[in-house]
Design an enzyme around this catalytic site. Structure first.
Site, PDB file in Angstrom:
ATOM      1  N   LYS A   1       0.812  -1.214   0.000  1.00 43.93           N
ATOM      2  CA  LYS A   1       0.000   0.000   0.000  1.00 43.93           C
ATOM      3  C   LYS A   1       0.849   1.270   0.000  1.00 43.93           C
ATOM      4  CE  LYS A   1      -0.646  -0.096   4.984  1.00 43.93           C
ATOM      5  NZ  LYS A   1       0.122   1.071   5.387  1.00 43.93           N
ATOM      6  N   THR A   2       1.946   1.241   0.739  1.00 43.13           N
ATOM      7  CA  THR A   2       2.779   2.439   0.761  1.00 43.13           C
ATOM      8  C   THR A   2       3.322   2.711  -0.629  1.00 43.13           C
ATOM      9  OG1 THR A   2       3.383   1.857   3.010  1.00 43.13           O
ATOM     10  CG2 THR A   2       4.653   3.599   1.968  1.00 43.13           C
TER      11      THR A   2
ATOM     12  N   ASP B   1      -3.035   7.503   4.487  1.00 45.82           N
ATOM     13  CA  ASP B   1      -2.540   6.164   4.782  1.00 45.82           C
ATOM     14  C   ASP B   1      -3.253   5.629   6.028  1.00 45.82           C
ATOM     15  OD1 ASP B   1      -0.991   3.947   4.536  1.00 45.82           O
ATOM     16  OD2 ASP B   1       0.775   4.805   5.498  1.00 45.82           O
ATOM     17  N   GLU B   2      -3.331   4.330   6.181  1.00 43.47           N
ATOM     18  CA  GLU B   2      -3.931   3.708   7.368  1.00 43.47           C
ATOM     19  C   GLU B   2      -5.284   4.341   7.689  1.00 43.47           C
ATOM     20  OE1 GLU B   2      -2.561   1.126   8.605  1.00 43.47           O
ATOM     21  OE2 GLU B   2      -0.374   1.342   8.719  1.00 43.47           O
TER      22      GLU B   2
ATOM     23  N   GLN C   1      -7.114  -4.528   9.888  1.00 45.14           N
ATOM     24  CA  GLN C   1      -5.985  -4.149  10.737  1.00 45.14           C
ATOM     25  C   GLN C   1      -6.330  -2.982  11.647  1.00 45.14           C
ATOM     26  OE1 GLN C   1      -1.892  -4.478   9.103  1.00 45.14           O
ATOM     27  NE2 GLN C   1      -2.937  -4.679   7.149  1.00 45.14           N
TER      28      GLN C   1
END
Length: 682
Positions: free
Chosen positions: A45-46, A232-233, A263
DNA sequence: AGACCAGGTATTTTT
DNA sequence: TACCTGGTCT
């Protein structure tokens, strides 16, 4: 461009340097509207975020300074900046606004402080300061636990974007319990108190900017400034963060959010994984792309993870798969007690390190609670295995760092009474309890901040000559530092301050042995060095802003090259990391679904926690549990975790069912022999 | 101001 | 059981 399947990844610590897969590429190129990327563990994903920024700059002609990449941790931001720099070159990369939600909030808050009625020098109170404020607002002798709970409730409200005045009546008066109503009254006083200090807590760094962005004029300006956002996240975002995103990304939704609801492990801190679904409701045009190919773990590990998480209700079904090899079975080791468990783990690590090519840094031992680290540390020490413990007291919680931070806060913000009280007599300068009380009295009578009172001649007149003198010097020094901090070189100003207060001598005097003193001095210097680095990265920035940036950092040893050490950390701390060999200790009822979490009906989150742990493993995974454990002094017997039963039997390799104690002994002996041999022969 | 003892408390903790 | 905190005593 045809996709091409990556081959197996070997133990190099790098993601495959090959083309993006089809889904990744789609995620990078899609800019027609709001995009949600549901990215499974280890699915790159990064990399997608990085490549998307590159794409926006190089193919879409978006100026880099119009792009913001938002993360939750400084570490993630730092990693992103580095990777972006490598990919784009320092020049365009440096212009991209890569920051945490909080750092971005700080930027907005600073720029528009007047809109919200803040004075220019705003202090950021850390968790501890904030807790102290709450403690002082509650009746003396309130048990710490209650203080914590009250603070947590305030935080919950703030994270729901509710200022004290916005909290629904049902929680404040009508039908609210007396307890709840009193916490709300505390919230109101807490708000007022922070106002007086010209201070904000961490929650305010999101909440207050929200109030800025709710006004049309600054909102339009920021929407012009930031033309594309990447988050992100995303599953970790709370209500205020979500609103901030919406206000910044505008109605068209110029953003890509990347997240994985499986997660989500910070629900207890206000994170709302439901924000993933909320996005669909608020942006009907939302496009969703799933990343399901995992580049990290072997198939056995992945199958176990999939089977476990299938027990949770999920918003978006995903099925992670891996093109890598099958891998070894997952070992399950029952142990007699926590000591045996630790010994087993140490022995296994030793054994593996010796028989395979694995190095110490390839191992991680993960656990639910920090207290579990103690036995593990001991066992590793006994086998002379080098280890690194993550977590514990962070750099910024150290007294010496805190002291200096408070000096700087006060230099920049004379209203920061919290900081004033901490440093006015540290190092000692004849301002004992009496003198401090006199200053406080004067401040109260004249409605001044403590610092303003300390500057006032009438106030000083009430003090003994020596105290008055040193108070005057203290004030002058801080005024000078604040002034120089904004007008000339802030770092020099700070260095001179540290010198002037004789801080290093004080630390030497305070520490009970020389090495401890040197360590603390080193910490103090490190803080100043960080300030220097921040200044170099942001030329021309004044002390107030630099200090804000510094306050938002959590640990300064961020550079810790994992080195050649076995890593010990909590499951929470392991998120985002990966290791060839992972040990998960204490896979027991009441520990891995943690008892208190179960009481709160958070079984699903506990399962996700286990899922996060499992998916950290690249090659091997070892789960262990103890049959007995000491808890609060008394031995209690434990049951293996229910989660073990949710893993497919054929993936598991149970080790010696009840001969475990003997096995532990044997292993321990074998391991001891091994380490002796190694000492002899290198 | 510093040492010492009693008592309370033991999940997780991005900022 | 082991720790940290806060209060008291010297």
């Amino acid at each position: 461009m045809p996709g091409f399947m990556p081959g197996p990844v070997h133990s190099s610590n790098h993601k495959p340097k090959i083309q993006l897969n089809e889904q990744q590429r789609a995620a990078v190129q899609y800019t027609a509207g709001p995009l949600l990327v549901v990215a499974g563990a280890g699915s790159g994903k990064t990399r997608v975020i990085i490549e998307k920024i590159v794409h926006l700059v190089q193919n879409r002609g978006l100026p880099p300074e119009r792009i913001a990449a938002i993360t939750f941790t400084n570490k993630a931001a730092k990693e992103m900046r580095e990777r972006l720099g490598k990919r784009l070159g320092a020049n365009p990369a440096g212009a991209v606004a890569v920051s945490t939600f909080h750092a971005l909030g700080w930027r907005i808050l600073r720029e528009h402080h007047d809109l919200l009625g803040y004075r220019p020098g705003i202090s950021i109170l850390d968790e501890q300061d904030s807790l102290n404020v709450v403690r002082d607002l509650l009746p003396g002798g309130t048990p710490p636990e209650r203080v914590r709970l009250a603070r947590a409730q305030v935080s919950r409200w703030k994270n729901l974007a509710l200022a004290a005045g916005d909290v629904p009546k049902t929680h404040t008066s009508e039908g609210a319990s007396e307890g709840e109503a009193s916490v709300w009254r505390l919230y109101r006083r807490y708000e007022d108190h922070l106002r007086d200090l010209n201070g904000v807590d961490f929650d305010d760094l999101i909440l207050q900017p929200l109030r800025v962005l709710q006004q049309e004029e600054p909102r339009l300006r920021w929407q012009q400034q930031l033309r594309y956002l990447l988050v992100d996240e995303y599953q970790d975002s709370n209500e205020t963060q979500y609103r901030m995103l919406r206000l910044l990304a505008g109605d068209e939704g110029r953003f890509t959010a990347v997240g994985d609801d499986d997660q989500s492990i910070y629900g207890w801190r206000g994170a709302q994984p439901e924000n993933l679904q909320q996005l669909q409701r608020d942006y009907p045009k939302l496009h969703i792309i799933k990343l399901e190919q995992n580049y990290r773990s072997c198939n056995t590990v992945l199958k176990a993870a999939n089977a476990l998480i299938a027990n949770n209700p999920r918003a978006v079904e995903k099925n992670l798969w891996s093109g890598l090899h099958e891998g070894e079975a997952i070992r399950v080791i029952p142990c007699a007690d926590d000591k045996d468990e630790a010994a087993m783990i140490a022995a296994e690590i030793l054994h593996r390190e010796y028989t395979s090519k694995a190095r110490w840094g390839d191992f991680a031992v993960l656990y639910r609670g920090n207290h579990q680290s103690r036995v593990l540390e001991q066992a590793l020490r006994e086998q002379r295995i080098p280890y690194h413990l993550s977590g514990g007291t962070s750099f910024f919680e150290r007294t010496e760092v805190k002291d200096l931070m408070c000096y700087l806060r006060l230099a920049v913000n004379p209203d920061d009474n919290t900081a004033f009280m901490r440093v006015v007599n540290t190092p000692r300068r004849d301002l004992g309890t009496q003198s401090r009380a006199a200053i406080a009295r004067h401040a109260g009578q004249h409605h001044l901040s403590l610092f303003e009172a300390a500057v006032a001649a009438e106030c000083r007149a009430a003090l003994p000559a020596r105290s008055a003198d040193s108070l005057a010097r203290f004030c002058d020094l801080l005024i000078a530092t604040g002034d120089r901090g904004e007008r000339s070189d802030p770092v020099e100003a700070v260095q001179d301050l540290v010198e002037a207060i004789g801080y290093e001598a004080w630390l030497r005097e305070q520490s009970d042995n020389p090495p401890a003193a040197e360590r603390r001095i080193e910490n103090a210097r490190e803080l100043v060095a960080w300030l220097g680095r921040l200044r170099d990265d942001n030329p021309g920035m004044g002390l107030t802003d630099l200090l804000g940036r510094l306050s938002l950092l959590t640990s300064l040893d961020a550079d810790d090259d994992p080195g050649q050490q076995v890593r010990l950390m909590t499951l929470h701390g392991s998120k985002g990391l990966e290791f060839p060999h992972v040990f998960l200790a204490g896979v027991e009822e009441d520990l891995l679904p943690h008892r208190n979490s179960m009481d709160e009906g958070a079984e699903a989150e506990e399962r996700r926690l286990m899922y996060v742990g499992i998916t950290r493993a690249r090659e091997t995974l070892t789960l262990s549990f103890a049959r007995h454990r000491r808890r609060y002094g008394e031995a209690i017997s434990c049951e293996p975790s229910r989660f073990l039963e949710e893993l497919p039997k054929d993936l598991l390799d149970w080790r010696g069912a009840d001969a475990d104690k003997d096995e532990a002994r044997t292993k321990e002996r074998a391991a001891a022999n091994l380490s002796r041999l190694k000492e002899l022969f290198g």
